[in-house]
Design an enzyme around this catalytic site. Sequence first.
Site, short mmCIF file in Angstrom:
data_model
loop_
_atom_site.label_atom_id
_atom_site.label_comp_id
_atom_site.label_asym_id
_atom_site.label_seq_id
_atom_site.Cartn_x
_atom_site.Cartn_y
_atom_site.Cartn_z
N TRP A 136 -64.14 -6.66 4.57
CA TRP A 136 -65.58 -6.90 4.50
C TRP A 136 -66.37 -5.61 4.68
O TRP A 136 -67.51 -5.51 4.28
CB TRP A 136 -66.00 -7.94 5.55
CG TRP A 136 -65.31 -9.22 5.26
CD1 TRP A 136 -64.21 -9.71 5.90
CD2 TRP A 136 -65.62 -10.13 4.22
NE1 TRP A 136 -63.83 -10.88 5.31
CE2 TRP A 136 -64.67 -11.16 4.28
CE3 TRP A 136 -66.61 -10.18 3.23
CZ2 TRP A 136 -64.68 -12.25 3.39
CZ3 TRP A 136 -66.62 -11.25 2.36
CH2 TRP A 136 -65.66 -12.26 2.45
N TRP A 140 -70.31 -11.11 3.26
CA TRP A 140 -70.94 -9.97 2.59
C TRP A 140 -72.39 -9.75 2.99
O TRP A 140 -72.80 -8.62 3.23
CB TRP A 140 -70.83 -10.19 1.08
CG TRP A 140 -71.07 -8.97 0.28
CD1 TRP A 140 -70.46 -7.75 0.41
CD2 TRP A 140 -72.00 -8.83 -0.80
NE1 TRP A 140 -70.95 -6.88 -0.53
CE2 TRP A 140 -71.89 -7.50 -1.29
CE3 TRP A 140 -72.90 -9.71 -1.42
CZ2 TRP A 140 -72.65 -7.04 -2.36
CZ3 TRP A 140 -73.65 -9.24 -2.48
CH2 TRP A 140 -73.53 -7.92 -2.94
#
Length: 1006
Positions: free
Chosen positions: A542, A577
């Site tokens: 991530w 995200w």
Amino acid sequence: MTDISETDDNLNLTPDYRPLDLEKEIREFWEQNQIRVKLEQREKDCKGILGYVEGPPTLNGIPHIGHARGRVMKDIRYRWKTMQGYYVPFWAGWDCQGLPVELEVEKLLGVKNKRELVERVGQERFVEECKKVIMKYHREWVEADKRLGVFINQEKAYWTYRDEYIEREWRYLKRAWEQNLLEEGNYVVAYCPGCQTSLSSAEVGYEGSYKEVEDPSLYFKFKKTGSENEFFLVWTTMPFTIITDTMLAVRPEAIYAKVKVGGEIWIMARQRVEPVMQELALSKYEITEVGSGKSLEGAKYDYPLVDIIPKQAELENNHPLVHHVISEDFVDIDTATGVVHLSPGNGEDDFWVAQRRGVPIFAPFDDEVKFTKDAGLFNGVFARDADYPVVEELRNRNAFVEVKKTKHEYPTCWRSHHKLIWLARKEYFLRTDKINSKVLEAAGKIEYFFDEPKNRFVGFLKEGKPWCISRERIWGTPLPIWTCQSCKQKKAVGSKAELIENALDEIPENFELHKPWVDRITFRCLQCGGVMRREDYVLDTWHNSGASPYARFTDDQFGKFVPTDFLTEGIDQTRGWANSLLLEYVILTGKPESPYRAFLFQGLTQDARGRKMSKSLGNVVETNKLLEKNSADLCRFYMMRKCSPIDFMNFDMQELNRRSYQVLSTLYHLSRFFLENSVFDNFEPSQEALTLNKLEPPDRWLLSKLQSAITVFTEKLEKCEFNMALAVLEDFVIETLSRLYVPMIRKELWTDNPETRKRRMDIYAVLHFALKTVTLLFNPVTPYLSEALYQKVYRKLDPTLPTSINFDAWPEPDAASYNKIVEEEFDSLFKAASLVYAARQQGKLKRRWPLSTVIVVATEKIVCALKNVEAMFLELTNVKTIEYMPNIPSLPEEENWVSAIEGDLTIIISAKRDEKLLGEGIMRDLARRVQALRKELGYMPTDILDGVHIAELDGESCGLVSCYLPEMSELVRARQMNLHEKRSELPEADWHETELDGKKVYISIH
Ligand SMILES: [Zn+2]
Ligand SMILES: [Zn+2]
């Protein structure tokens, strides 16, 4: 006269709407004419730039319909904003590294764990296999985008595994390092024993991570040191943590009780005595004493497993608080016994309690979460496998009370679904807790479109925990921190050049910024001259995608495109995200700013029955497979129309081909109807300007309705209410155009009388304008159909139009065409007409039977409105004359009156049949069938037939209809009308069977 059948075949609209053929053709058209490439070149003369960065799909699986839904939303925004004159860098991006890809490859290689992977496969080969896998899935994704008609630029895609991307991601980290926001730390993290890596707290909270699991429910007791028979009663669902136990905790302000059970005294929270005794099925007990939690503080207990875990004795000798009771406010006295045992090596709260008091953290685990030799007898046992052995050992030492099984929600790994274990480990953390107020301030400036996902996102951000970004894996961006092996001095590296410059050995040719190559690079420590080696971690995946606004662009582009205008991803990205983008951007800039101005969180997509799509259920709808047999336009329209973008959508194949097909097909046929008629009359859009004051009321009404359609549609797109936006277009096409406007003007197009040519030109001009506008509005959602109509209708009529619909301008509402009065008049008209239909139904009078009179009882205002559109009203309702009255009149009794009422409007008609009108009705019936037959046999609406023959109509009907034959020949555009008693009178004719009021009738035309 132009015969369109002789013109270029590609410019033809087939008689039926065949989306699959059409889409294939348009796809080729786009490719041959490089439409997407040319759109990209419009940056030079755009009216503004709207930055964009792609939320990179992970290349570890085949794209499914849920992905398609999100990609369509992105494409809608792109096509729409481009038509408005903006430039959007709509460039693809791919997430290539991290656990999801590694696990996919492990599965392919048949590897069970990381050790086996390193030993049997080797890191070099593993990296190669990871690359192969992402390339395999990449092909699937590109194919899906192509079929879906997503105009994303694949050539300019970013790949998170490439050196140039990694280098820029490293700069983020170096910046964090310099600000002391990147730290090495020993903290408790969630750890997946399957993946053998720690996870971030964001990952722990993922959708679907919490699963119902079965665990032991254990009551046990620790004897109070020095007492004769007093015990602290404790409860746990993780008996293995008793191995790492170092303290007990009570709540200082709560009341605790001593309870006599048999020959023992148990200590527990007062308010928990009854429920716990009940649970333990103990009816004989007695509270002998109560006191505050505070009073228990400092008491020591006998740790029962000290003989089999000698390290515990050592801990006890080394720190005065080990195996003592402390008091803490977080202790919950509403569940269990209100006395909790603390394992700082296995719990977050426990860890911080120990840290504050300087109590050593006892975490005797290896990378597979097996106990090490420090755990004595349990050496080599996997943590969760120690649960029942621990219970047995407690039983042998009079520390056991009761064990049952309990089912509860427990976090599991979002990838491998192993039960997570909380462990104290040495990891690297971004201290996002230190910048939390800036992050929240930045989050407050973002447009989210809907409240629910916004609250969810902001709620999550408020947790503000440090972000554990280190992963003990292989295929990932290497953590760019080197540590001196002698003096522990650390160094952060920000680029490949820096690496090459400082490396002790020469860098080999095939070097890349991945393990194992990067691990071979060592530096000289400037502090002590020792050797510096890289910290053996890769980054949380991530972090890779979160770096994209900076890492995917050059510095120039970054300045131009960031902050981006609009991003959209699934609701699961609140913890993914959307979060990592925001955190990293605040670190990079040091400001309370977000890298995106707006973020739309999409709901997830489920199967038709509302179940999650999963491999195990076999209900995953793969995009490419779906689009082999189904139209992309239909899927796009259906997905956007069905529900709000934030709703969970149940994707139903059955629904796909119903209403959505009807809408697109109606637009197609309306366009075809317009084209055929206008081509016949040599209509040229450039010659026939649309002049409002020359138009008839229906035209003005249509154009006025069109203005609100443009306005509302655009507003709804702006608010991301795609479903509401499309409802506007759907209504305009199905109701306004097809059901209401075309029936009002159709008859005027049936003639080729030169005297009425001007009127026909006006109608074509109106239809041209309205249909072209609608086609432009549809383009973002149904790009194939819109492009096809643009090419085959509008560019055919006017070759000076831009090469592609995507270069045309977004329609703007025109205030002059907006006409509230006409709209009100037509509202009254349609309301009155629907009442006539209702009255007809009541009187069993078919709509095609003309009526001589209708009586309208209404207020002055409605009457006034109706008078302005009276001709339309008579035409629509098939009535000869109209009478207006202020009040309901007394009517002659011999006639059979029927009426329909709505509000202050009443419609009255006579149900008495009039022979003359019946004859006309039959004629209209027959005319309709002839019209249908003409169409079926491929006659142009304006072709003149030589003759129409009708056979075997019953005698009475023949009599009624005969005087209307001349009128009929005009209606159906035929030179001659003939009635025949028997078909045999004209044996050579091609008879077509039809039905009139239940009786068979035959028609032949030529
Ligand atoms: Zn896992
Ligand atoms: Zn050193």
